[in-house]
Design an enzyme around this catalytic site. Structure first.
Site, PDB file in Angstrom:
ATOM      1  N   ALA A 134     -80.618  41.317  12.315  1.00 52.45           N
ATOM      2  CA  ALA A 134     -81.613  40.747  13.232  1.00 52.45           C
ATOM      3  C   ALA A 134     -83.010  40.726  12.628  1.00 52.45           C
ATOM      4  CB  ALA A 134     -81.622  41.537  14.539  1.00 52.45           C
ATOM      5  N   ARG A 149     -59.339  48.017  -1.311  1.00 51.64           N
ATOM      6  CA  ARG A 149     -59.517  47.636  -2.713  1.00 51.64           C
ATOM      7  C   ARG A 149     -60.979  47.371  -3.063  1.00 51.64           C
ATOM      8  NH1 ARG A 149     -54.419  45.284  -1.772  1.00 51.64           N
ATOM      9  NH2 ARG A 149     -55.338  43.308  -1.086  1.00 51.64           N
ATOM     10  N   ASP A 208     -82.536  52.951  17.177  1.00 55.34           N
ATOM     11  CA  ASP A 208     -82.834  51.572  16.763  1.00 55.34           C
ATOM     12  C   ASP A 208     -83.304  50.781  17.979  1.00 55.34           C
ATOM     13  OD1 ASP A 208     -83.165  49.370  15.153  1.00 55.34           O
ATOM     14  OD2 ASP A 208     -81.038  48.913  14.942  1.00 55.34           O
ATOM     15  N   ALA A 247     -79.332  42.896  18.159  1.00 56.18           N
ATOM     16  CA  ALA A 247     -80.704  42.975  17.654  1.00 56.18           C
ATOM     17  C   ALA A 247     -81.338  44.271  18.143  1.00 56.18           C
ATOM     18  CB  ALA A 247     -81.521  41.774  18.136  1.00 56.18           C
TER      19      ALA A 247
END
Length: 373
Positions: free
Chosen positions: A136, A220, A264, A298
Protein backbone atom coordinates in the site's frame (compact mmCIF):
# COMPACT_ATOMS: atom_id res chain seq x y z
CA UNK A 1 6.57 15.89 38.32
CA UNK A 2 3.97 13.13 38.57
CA UNK A 3 2.14 11.85 41.64
CA UNK A 4 3.07 8.62 43.42
CA UNK A 5 0.60 5.78 42.84
CA UNK A 6 0.23 2.39 44.54
CA UNK A 7 -1.56 -0.25 42.43
CA UNK A 8 -2.76 -3.64 43.59
CA UNK A 9 -3.43 -6.75 41.54
CA UNK A 10 -1.77 -9.66 39.75
CA UNK A 11 1.51 -8.21 38.50
CA UNK A 12 3.57 -9.54 35.60
CA UNK A 13 6.99 -8.92 37.13
CA UNK A 14 10.41 -9.93 35.89
CA UNK A 15 10.14 -12.90 38.26
CA UNK A 16 6.76 -14.02 36.96
CA UNK A 17 3.26 -13.43 38.26
CA UNK A 18 2.96 -11.86 41.70
CA UNK A 19 -0.10 -10.99 43.77
CA UNK A 20 0.71 -7.72 45.47
CA UNK A 21 1.38 -4.02 44.92
CA UNK A 22 3.46 -1.91 42.60
CA UNK A 23 4.49 1.60 43.60
CA UNK A 24 4.99 4.21 40.90
CA UNK A 25 7.29 6.95 42.08
CA UNK A 26 6.80 10.67 41.62
CA UNK A 27 9.85 10.63 39.32
CA UNK A 28 7.93 8.59 36.72
CA UNK A 29 9.71 5.33 37.48
CA UNK A 30 8.75 2.16 39.34
CA UNK A 31 9.75 2.59 42.99
CA UNK A 32 8.88 -0.86 44.36
CA UNK A 33 7.11 -4.14 43.68
CA UNK A 34 5.92 -6.16 46.65
CA UNK A 35 4.02 -9.42 46.62
CA UNK A 36 4.04 -13.18 46.71
CA UNK A 37 3.94 -15.73 43.94
CA UNK A 38 0.48 -15.71 42.37
CA UNK A 39 -2.03 -18.18 43.73
CA UNK A 40 -4.80 -19.92 41.86
CA UNK A 41 -7.44 -17.57 43.20
CA UNK A 42 -9.62 -15.43 40.93
CA UNK A 43 -8.09 -12.25 39.56
CA UNK A 44 -9.86 -8.90 39.62
CA UNK A 45 -7.02 -6.79 38.21
CA UNK A 46 -4.05 -7.62 35.98
CA UNK A 47 -1.09 -5.24 35.95
CA UNK A 48 1.05 -5.41 32.80
CA UNK A 49 3.83 -3.30 31.27
CA UNK A 50 2.69 -0.72 28.73
CA UNK A 51 2.61 -1.76 25.09
CA UNK A 52 5.40 -0.65 22.73
CA UNK A 53 4.36 -0.34 19.08
CA UNK A 54 7.19 -0.01 16.55
CA UNK A 55 5.00 0.49 13.47
CA UNK A 56 2.33 3.21 13.69
CA UNK A 57 1.17 5.29 10.72
CA UNK A 58 -1.86 6.96 12.28
CA UNK A 59 -4.94 6.87 14.44
CA UNK A 60 -7.88 8.97 15.51
CA UNK A 61 -8.41 10.25 11.97
CA UNK A 62 -4.85 11.59 11.66
CA UNK A 63 -1.89 10.37 9.57
CA UNK A 64 1.77 10.81 10.55
CA UNK A 65 2.54 12.11 7.04
CA UNK A 66 0.30 15.12 7.66
CA UNK A 67 3.20 16.63 9.58
CA UNK A 68 2.67 19.46 12.03
CA UNK A 69 1.54 18.11 15.37
CA UNK A 70 -0.13 15.06 13.81
CA UNK A 71 2.12 12.70 15.74
CA UNK A 72 0.79 14.01 19.05
CA UNK A 73 -2.79 13.26 18.02
CA UNK A 74 -1.78 9.77 16.92
CA UNK A 75 0.14 9.15 20.15
CA UNK A 76 -2.85 10.35 22.18
CA UNK A 77 -5.25 7.90 20.51
CA UNK A 78 -2.93 4.94 20.96
CA UNK A 79 -2.16 5.84 24.59
CA UNK A 80 -5.85 5.37 25.32
CA UNK A 81 -5.45 1.79 24.08
CA UNK A 82 -2.43 0.99 26.22
CA UNK A 83 0.49 2.01 24.00
CA UNK A 84 2.93 3.85 26.25
CA UNK A 85 5.77 4.14 23.72
CA UNK A 86 5.87 3.95 19.93
CA UNK A 87 7.69 4.78 16.71
CA UNK A 88 6.13 7.27 14.32
CA UNK A 89 6.19 5.47 10.98
CA UNK A 90 6.53 7.21 7.63
CA UNK A 91 5.28 6.26 4.19
CA UNK A 92 7.13 6.29 0.89
CA UNK A 93 6.94 9.83 -0.51
CA UNK A 94 9.06 12.40 -2.37
CA UNK A 95 12.11 13.23 -0.27
CA UNK A 96 11.09 16.82 0.43
CA UNK A 97 7.86 15.55 2.01
CA UNK A 98 9.75 13.06 4.17
CA UNK A 99 12.12 15.81 5.29
CA UNK A 100 9.21 18.04 6.28
CA UNK A 101 7.60 15.23 8.28
CA UNK A 102 10.81 14.39 10.13
CA UNK A 103 11.39 18.07 10.91
CA UNK A 104 7.97 18.07 12.59
CA UNK A 105 8.63 14.78 14.40
CA UNK A 106 11.93 15.92 15.92
CA UNK A 107 10.44 18.10 18.70
CA UNK A 108 7.76 15.47 19.44
CA UNK A 109 10.50 12.87 20.00
CA UNK A 110 12.46 15.16 22.30
CA UNK A 111 9.56 15.93 24.65
CA UNK A 112 6.44 13.95 25.47
CA UNK A 113 3.16 15.84 25.59
CA UNK A 114 0.96 14.87 28.58
CA UNK A 115 -1.61 12.22 27.72
CA UNK A 116 0.41 10.82 24.82
CA UNK A 117 2.62 7.80 24.25
CA UNK A 118 6.36 8.45 24.28
CA UNK A 119 7.78 8.76 20.75
CA UNK A 120 10.98 6.72 20.80
CA UNK A 121 11.90 7.85 17.30
CA UNK A 122 10.98 7.22 13.69
CA UNK A 123 10.44 4.04 11.73
CA UNK A 124 11.39 5.03 8.18
CA UNK A 125 9.35 2.43 6.31
CA UNK A 126 9.87 4.07 2.92
CA UNK A 127 11.19 5.06 0.44
CA UNK A 128 14.02 2.49 0.25
CA UNK A 129 11.83 -0.38 -0.89
CA UNK A 130 11.31 -2.44 -4.03
CA UNK A 131 8.93 -0.67 -6.45
CA UNK A 132 7.68 -4.11 -7.45
CA UNK A 133 6.49 -4.84 -3.90
CA UNK A 134 4.94 -1.58 -2.78
CA UNK A 135 1.94 -3.10 -1.03
CA UNK A 136 0.00 0.00 0.00
CA UNK A 137 3.03 2.30 -0.30
CA UNK A 138 2.91 5.13 -2.86
CA UNK A 139 5.04 4.74 -5.98
CA UNK A 140 7.95 6.95 -4.87
CA UNK A 141 10.54 4.30 -4.02
CA UNK A 142 14.21 5.22 -4.42
CA UNK A 143 17.65 3.86 -3.59
CA UNK A 144 19.10 4.50 -0.16
CA UNK A 145 22.07 6.87 0.11
CA UNK A 146 23.93 7.16 3.41
CA UNK A 147 24.36 10.94 3.19
CA UNK A 148 20.62 11.36 2.67
CA UNK A 149 19.77 9.11 5.63
CA UNK A 150 22.23 11.03 7.79
CA UNK A 151 20.48 14.27 6.85
CA UNK A 152 17.12 12.79 7.81
CA UNK A 153 18.55 11.55 11.10
CA UNK A 154 19.58 15.08 12.00
CA UNK A 155 15.92 16.11 11.80
CA UNK A 156 14.53 13.30 13.99
CA UNK A 157 16.02 10.13 15.50
CA UNK A 158 15.67 7.18 13.11
CA UNK A 159 15.30 4.03 15.22
CA UNK A 160 14.22 1.63 12.44
CA UNK A 161 14.70 1.68 8.69
CA UNK A 162 12.98 -0.72 6.30
CA UNK A 163 14.75 -1.54 3.05
CA UNK A 164 14.71 -4.11 0.27
CA UNK A 165 18.22 -5.65 0.33
CA UNK A 166 18.11 -6.81 -3.30
CA UNK A 167 18.09 -3.22 -4.61
CA UNK A 168 21.60 -2.40 -5.95
CA UNK A 169 23.68 -0.67 -3.28
CA UNK A 170 21.43 -1.58 -0.34
CA UNK A 171 23.30 -4.68 0.81
CA UNK A 172 26.49 -2.65 1.05
CA UNK A 173 25.10 0.03 3.39
CA UNK A 174 23.37 -2.24 5.92
CA UNK A 175 26.48 -2.54 8.09
CA UNK A 176 27.04 1.22 8.16
CA UNK A 177 23.43 1.85 9.17
CA UNK A 178 23.60 -0.80 11.88
CA UNK A 179 26.87 0.61 13.20
CA UNK A 180 25.18 4.01 13.39
CA UNK A 181 22.59 2.58 15.77
CA UNK A 182 19.74 2.18 13.27
CA UNK A 183 17.89 -1.12 13.28
CA UNK A 184 17.65 -2.24 9.66
CA UNK A 185 14.58 -4.29 8.78
CA UNK A 186 13.95 -6.24 5.60
CA UNK A 187 10.62 -5.47 3.99
CA UNK A 188 8.65 -4.56 0.87
CA UNK A 189 11.01 -6.89 -0.94
CA UNK A 190 11.15 -9.31 -3.84
CA UNK A 191 14.48 -10.61 -2.57
CA UNK A 192 15.38 -14.27 -2.39
CA UNK A 193 16.13 -16.47 0.59
CA UNK A 194 19.81 -15.93 -0.15
CA UNK A 195 19.34 -12.14 -0.15
CA UNK A 196 17.71 -12.37 3.25
CA UNK A 197 20.45 -14.51 4.74
CA UNK A 198 23.14 -12.18 3.38
CA UNK A 199 21.33 -9.11 4.72
CA UNK A 200 21.18 -10.66 8.19
CA UNK A 201 24.89 -11.45 7.98
CA UNK A 202 25.52 -7.80 7.06
CA UNK A 203 23.71 -6.62 10.18
CA UNK A 204 20.01 -6.45 9.35
CA UNK A 205 18.10 -7.12 12.56
CA UNK A 206 14.51 -7.96 11.65
CA UNK A 207 11.68 -8.13 9.14
CA UNK A 208 8.89 -5.62 8.52
CA UNK A 209 5.34 -7.02 8.88
CA UNK A 210 6.42 -10.63 8.39
CA UNK A 211 4.66 -12.44 5.50
CA UNK A 212 3.23 -9.21 4.07
CA UNK A 213 4.89 -7.48 1.08
CA UNK A 214 7.74 -9.98 0.75
CA UNK A 215 8.58 -13.04 -1.34
CA UNK A 216 6.78 -16.03 0.10
CA UNK A 217 7.80 -19.51 1.21
CA UNK A 218 8.00 -22.32 -1.33
CA UNK A 219 9.79 -25.60 -0.66
CA UNK A 220 12.16 -25.08 -3.61
CA UNK A 221 12.36 -21.28 -3.33
CA UNK A 222 12.14 -20.39 0.37
CA UNK A 223 11.98 -16.66 -0.34
CA UNK A 224 12.29 -13.89 2.21
CA UNK A 225 9.70 -15.53 4.45
CA UNK A 226 11.90 -18.64 4.50
CA UNK A 227 14.95 -16.60 5.47
CA UNK A 228 13.03 -15.09 8.37
CA UNK A 229 11.64 -18.41 9.62
CA UNK A 230 15.02 -20.12 9.35
CA UNK A 231 17.33 -17.42 10.70
CA UNK A 232 15.63 -14.47 12.41
CA UNK A 233 15.82 -13.74 16.12
CA UNK A 234 13.38 -10.81 15.79
CA UNK A 235 10.61 -9.93 13.35
CA UNK A 236 7.45 -7.82 13.54
CA UNK A 237 4.01 -9.19 12.71
CA UNK A 238 0.51 -7.66 12.49
CA UNK A 239 -1.91 -9.77 14.62
CA UNK A 240 -5.17 -8.25 13.40
CA UNK A 241 -6.10 -11.72 12.04
CA UNK A 242 -6.59 -10.17 8.59
CA UNK A 243 -2.99 -9.64 7.49
CA UNK A 244 -1.80 -13.08 8.64
CA UNK A 245 -3.77 -16.30 9.16
CA UNK A 246 -3.64 -17.62 12.75
CA UNK A 247 -1.91 -20.77 11.48
CA UNK A 248 0.86 -18.70 9.92
CA UNK A 249 1.17 -16.69 13.13
CA UNK A 250 1.67 -19.87 15.10
CA UNK A 251 4.26 -21.06 12.57
CA UNK A 252 6.21 -17.83 13.07
CA UNK A 253 5.90 -18.07 16.85
CA UNK A 254 7.57 -21.49 16.80
CA UNK A 255 10.33 -20.39 14.42
CA UNK A 256 11.28 -16.87 15.56
CA UNK A 257 12.17 -16.71 19.26
CA UNK A 258 11.45 -13.02 19.86
CA UNK A 259 8.74 -12.35 17.32
CA UNK A 260 6.96 -9.16 18.40
CA UNK A 261 3.70 -7.60 17.32
CA UNK A 262 2.84 -4.22 15.83
CA UNK A 263 -0.38 -2.58 14.71
CA UNK A 264 0.67 -0.97 11.39
CA UNK A 265 -2.32 1.21 12.27
CA UNK A 266 -3.62 3.99 10.06
CA UNK A 267 -5.68 7.13 10.58
CA UNK A 268 -8.74 4.86 10.57
CA UNK A 269 -7.79 3.31 13.92
CA UNK A 270 -10.31 4.33 16.56
CA UNK A 271 -12.61 5.81 13.94
CA UNK A 272 -15.89 4.77 12.26
CA UNK A 273 -16.04 3.23 8.79
CA UNK A 274 -15.30 5.72 6.03
CA UNK A 275 -12.59 7.34 3.91
CA UNK A 276 -9.17 8.22 5.36
CA UNK A 277 -5.65 9.13 4.25
CA UNK A 278 -2.60 6.88 4.29
CA UNK A 279 0.24 9.03 3.09
CA UNK A 280 -0.84 10.21 -0.37
CA UNK A 281 -3.36 7.36 -0.73
CA UNK A 282 -7.08 7.47 -0.05
CA UNK A 283 -8.12 4.35 1.87
CA UNK A 284 -11.44 2.94 3.03
CA UNK A 285 -12.20 1.44 6.42
CA UNK A 286 -14.88 -1.25 6.34
CA UNK A 287 -15.49 -4.67 7.86
CA UNK A 288 -12.67 -4.19 10.35
CA UNK A 289 -9.97 -3.53 7.74
CA UNK A 290 -8.45 -0.75 5.65
CA UNK A 291 -8.02 -1.15 1.90
CA UNK A 292 -7.03 0.68 -1.25
CA UNK A 293 -9.58 0.99 -4.06
CA UNK A 294 -8.21 -2.21 -5.66
CA UNK A 295 -8.77 -4.19 -2.45
CA UNK A 296 -5.14 -4.23 -1.26
CA UNK A 297 -4.83 -4.22 2.53
CA UNK A 298 -3.50 -0.81 3.53
CA UNK A 299 -2.34 -0.93 7.12
CA UNK A 300 -4.84 -1.74 9.83
CA UNK A 301 -7.33 -0.41 12.36
CA UNK A 302 -5.67 -2.43 15.11
CA UNK A 303 -4.85 -1.11 18.58
CA UNK A 304 -2.52 -2.89 20.95
CA UNK A 305 -5.15 -3.79 23.53
CA UNK A 306 -7.04 -5.66 20.79
CA UNK A 307 -3.77 -7.22 19.65
CA UNK A 308 -3.39 -8.66 23.16
CA UNK A 309 -6.86 -10.18 23.05
CA UNK A 310 -6.22 -11.56 19.55
CA UNK A 311 -3.05 -13.33 20.69
CA UNK A 312 -4.92 -14.92 23.56
CA UNK A 313 -7.69 -15.97 21.16
CA UNK A 314 -5.20 -18.01 19.10
CA UNK A 315 -3.87 -19.73 22.21
CA UNK A 316 -1.03 -17.70 23.70
CA UNK A 317 -0.74 -17.45 27.50
CA UNK A 318 -1.17 -13.93 28.84
CA UNK A 319 2.46 -13.56 29.94
CA UNK A 320 3.79 -14.56 26.51
CA UNK A 321 1.35 -12.28 24.72
CA UNK A 322 2.47 -9.40 26.94
CA UNK A 323 6.15 -10.08 26.21
CA UNK A 324 5.48 -9.94 22.46
CA UNK A 325 3.77 -6.55 22.83
CA UNK A 326 6.09 -4.95 25.38
CA UNK A 327 9.31 -6.71 26.43
CA UNK A 328 10.54 -7.92 23.05
CA UNK A 329 10.07 -4.64 21.15
CA UNK A 330 11.78 -2.79 24.02
CA UNK A 331 14.71 -5.19 23.94
CA UNK A 332 14.88 -4.98 20.15
CA UNK A 333 15.45 -1.23 20.35
CA UNK A 334 17.78 -1.57 23.33
CA UNK A 335 15.50 0.07 25.91
CA UNK A 336 16.29 -1.92 29.05
CA UNK A 337 14.10 0.37 31.20
CA UNK A 338 10.86 -0.05 29.25
CA UNK A 339 8.53 -2.91 28.44
CA UNK A 340 8.91 -4.56 31.85
CA UNK A 341 7.74 -4.11 35.42
CA UNK A 342 10.93 -3.84 37.43
CA UNK A 343 12.18 -1.42 40.09
CA UNK A 344 13.82 1.53 38.36
CA UNK A 345 12.11 0.99 35.00
CA UNK A 346 9.85 3.67 33.56
CA UNK A 347 6.40 3.56 35.14
CA UNK A 348 4.63 2.59 31.90
CA UNK A 349 1.91 0.44 33.41
CA UNK A 350 -1.48 -0.96 32.39
CA UNK A 351 -4.35 -2.05 34.61
CA UNK A 352 -6.85 -4.49 33.07
CA UNK A 353 -9.91 -6.23 34.46
CA UNK A 354 -10.37 -10.00 34.54
CA UNK A 355 -11.74 -9.93 30.96
CA UNK A 356 -8.63 -8.00 29.84
CA UNK A 357 -10.49 -4.76 29.24
CA UNK A 358 -8.16 -1.82 29.72
CA UNK A 359 -9.02 0.31 32.77
CA UNK A 360 -6.05 2.57 33.44
CA UNK A 361 -2.83 3.57 31.72
CA UNK A 362 0.21 5.10 33.41
CA UNK A 363 2.53 6.95 31.03
CA UNK A 364 5.86 7.44 32.82
CA UNK A 365 3.76 7.67 35.99
CA UNK A 366 1.12 10.00 34.53
CA UNK A 367 -2.35 8.53 35.13
CA UNK A 368 -4.69 8.27 32.17
CA UNK A 369 -8.19 6.92 32.83
CA UNK A 370 -9.36 4.88 29.85
CA UNK A 371 -12.21 2.81 31.29
CA UNK A 372 -14.66 4.74 29.08
CA UNK A 373 -12.96 3.67 25.82
Amino acid sequence: MTTQHVLQGRILSGNGWLDGTITLGADGRIAAIDGRLASGRAVERYILPGFIDLHVHGGGGVDIMEGGRAAEAVARLHARHGTTAMLATTMTAPMDEIENVLAALGPCCRQRTPGTARLLGVHLEGPYINPGKLGAQPDDACRAVLSQIDKLGQLAPIALLTLAPEIPGHMEIIRALSDAGIRVQIGHTLGSYEDGVQALQQGAAGFTHLFNAMSGLHHREPGMVGAALAHAEYAELIPDLLHVHPGAIRTALRAIPRLYCVTDSTAAAGMPDGEYKLGSHAVTKCMGGVRLADGTLAGSTLTMDQALRNLLAIGLPLAEASHRLSLYPADYLGHADRGRLETGAWADVLVLDDALNLLDVYLEGEHLVVSDV
